[in-house]
Design a protein around this motif. Sequence first.
Motif: not given
Length: 288
Positions: A61-63, A120-122, A152-154, A182-184, A203-205
Amino acid sequence: LQKQAILKQQFSTSIQVNTSNSEMLVVKSILRRAIEQALFRQFYIEYQPQIDLKTGHIFGAEALLRWQSPELGIVATSELISLAESTGLIIPIGEWVLQSVCEQNKAWRDAGYSPLRIAVNLSARQFTHPDLSQKIVTFLTQNNLEPHYLELELTESLIVQDINMVIATMNELRSLGVTIAIDDFGTGQSSLMYLKKLPINKLKIDRYFIHNINCDLQKAAITTALIQMGHNLNLQVIAEGVETEEELDFLRQHRCDAMQGFLFSRPIPAVEFEKFLSDDQYQSLRQR
Ligand code: C2E
Ligand code: MG
Ligand code: MG
Ligand code: MG
């Protein structure tokens, strides 16, 4: 009070352009007070399921942080994050998120559900804060969690900073065993060269490319290439913002590893997320 009512209206519809400097100061002081006095009771976390496209099962999951302010109502998360960043309050808030996620993950594990990887987004400011890895170690240890169950999403915006510092910090975090995504991806300004240098796992597209991908040849071409590139670099590839069956079919056909999006579920409170975990009928994308 009248001023607060106006702010509430502006803020919960997430319009920042009309918000004057003095009003922003009021909002910032409301945020500061929320953190100092309410001891985070006004904050909560929603979880959005992530689904493995091969098995159809939820693996993580993404928080996502939420703020319900008595003065302002539910504040749009993007507004909250930019306020928190500009005031420096992102440091205590971010620590609270990391700790809460580790505690929740342990609670789900203790309840007997299969282990989940929770992301978790940072923001950049958290990433460059010297205490980050020490805090992470503490939260993982306190909750007896294996590090790879924390992701960790950066974002790429981080990478345009001092690249050697970024690589060193990422290496430090990776050496703890946590997962890095790597987010976005695709919307930032970083060079592809950095993908080779950075110790990342995933990688998160960005959802921009996914939206209506089945009717946009350029988005389709770019996404196909991103999936291929990710795989060639041994990275997991996940698509965000999947809203339709057509988008999902495209991703399956092109061997994307995982998805998240409104099609399967919006971000939801922990109690609701638990229903997915406990109910076989809802657990799998195949059975939809
Ligand atoms: P993000 O990390 O890219 O998160 C994904 C955003 O897309 C979330 O917005 C989520 O609710 C939304 N979303 C998910 N599925 C769909 C879909 O199918 N369609 C559409 N249209 N949207 C979808 P949200 O929750 O408003 O969060 C906004 C941003 O705030 C996040 O973007 C992230 O950058 C940041 N953020 C959220 N929580 C935290 C946090 O705890 N710490 C930090 N530093 N940043 C956070
Ligand atoms: Mg994210
Ligand atoms: Mg994202
Ligand atoms: Mg985003």
